[in-house]
Write an enzyme that holds these catalytic residues in place. Sequence first.
Site, PDB file in Angstrom:
ATOM      1  CB  CYS A   1      -6.406  -0.721   5.374  1.00  0.00           C
ATOM      2  SG  CYS A   1      -4.685  -1.258   5.178  1.00  0.00           S
TER       3      CYS A   1
ATOM      4  CB  CYS B   1      -1.716   1.257   6.345  1.00  0.00           C
ATOM      5  SG  CYS B   1      -1.427   0.548   4.713  1.00  0.00           S
TER       6      CYS B   1
ATOM      7  CD  GLU C   1      -1.814   4.017   3.434  1.00  0.00           C
ATOM      8  OE1 GLU C   1      -1.557   3.426   2.360  1.00  0.00           O
ATOM      9  OE2 GLU C   1      -2.926   3.955   4.000  1.00  0.00           O
TER      10      GLU C   1
ATOM     11  CG  HIS D   1      -2.033  -0.972   1.145  1.00  0.00           C
ATOM     12  ND1 HIS D   1      -3.097  -0.976   2.025  1.00  0.00           N
ATOM     13  CD2 HIS D   1      -2.281  -1.996   0.269  1.00  0.00           C
ATOM     14  CE1 HIS D   1      -3.938  -1.940   1.710  1.00  0.00           C
ATOM     15  NE2 HIS D   1      -3.466  -2.574   0.658  1.00  0.00           N
TER      16      HIS D   1
END
Length: 333
Positions: free
Chosen positions: A261, A264, A233, A231
């Site tokens: 999410c 993360c 992040e 992701h």
Amino acid sequence: MSFWVYILKCADDSYYTGHTDDLERRIPQHYAGLIRGCYTLSRRPLSLVYAQDFDSREEALGAEQQIERWSRGKKQALAALDFDRLKMLAMNRLSRASIHGSTGSPRTGCGAPLESGSAGSPETIGGATSECSSTGSTRTNSSALEGSGSTSSPRTVAVVLEGGLANQRSTAIQANATSDYVWMHHALALADHAEREEGEIPVGALVVNADGELVGEGWNRNIGEHDPTAHAEIVAMRQAGKRLGNHRLIGCTLYVTLEPCAMCAMAMVHARITRVVFAAHDPKTGAAGSVFDLLNDPRHNHHIEVQGGVLAEEAGAKLRNYFRRKRMKSAKA
């Protein structure tokens, strides 16, 4: 409309001065290297260390030209809003180089460098030059201050060097208080790159340290790297950790275009991120308050300051359009 003068600190510790009428878009363009032929292109990463707004383009251009002539030390002092040091540097320069008559007589001129003024005269940034009357009082002859009735106009950074005191009203954007909107525009540019260049879901993220410097950036790479953990992040935090040489990102702020999410969010807790700023809320899997609140769970020994909704509509539109195009493409197939 506001016209801005800004200073960027480059990776080689040099400084770049520019002006714009749209600061929130111009700075991310510098960050992303989108300005061809610009001095900053090969000197990234960059950090915004100072910005000041003016009422007219002419005033902003005059200020830009003035600051460009300054020494590195004076630019550093301005970025730090250290007006005492700025005064000292101007006076030192004058004492070494001035051969223009008495140091007590005021000298003015639109756009003239501060060091060209007298040691006893007031000085302002961006050609907003004040001068001493025979009684030692100050009066303003700058169009930047006209109509305000005083030198305390909130739209002007003015330093009146009278009696050794500095009186300033500043709209400067300092390194440790850089606009969330400016950084989020940068994250949105990363999200655009994810979709346009790599066909990924348009989510972008970046990490800024306590000094306001960009230390990591990323975008979704799940599809291209066949990695469910890639992701935006996570990618940004990995880059920041390598640059800082530490798995703890203490004092750092993470900007992301979509609410984190659970994966993360917990990575941020483990990294000791200080602050998280996100754009669009995620009503299905958001872990920063929408579905879960993992960043501030009282059972954790580290809690993260959260700011949501910054440029949320723009970020949300990117995601909606992406999935709409995907559905249309699938339907045609």
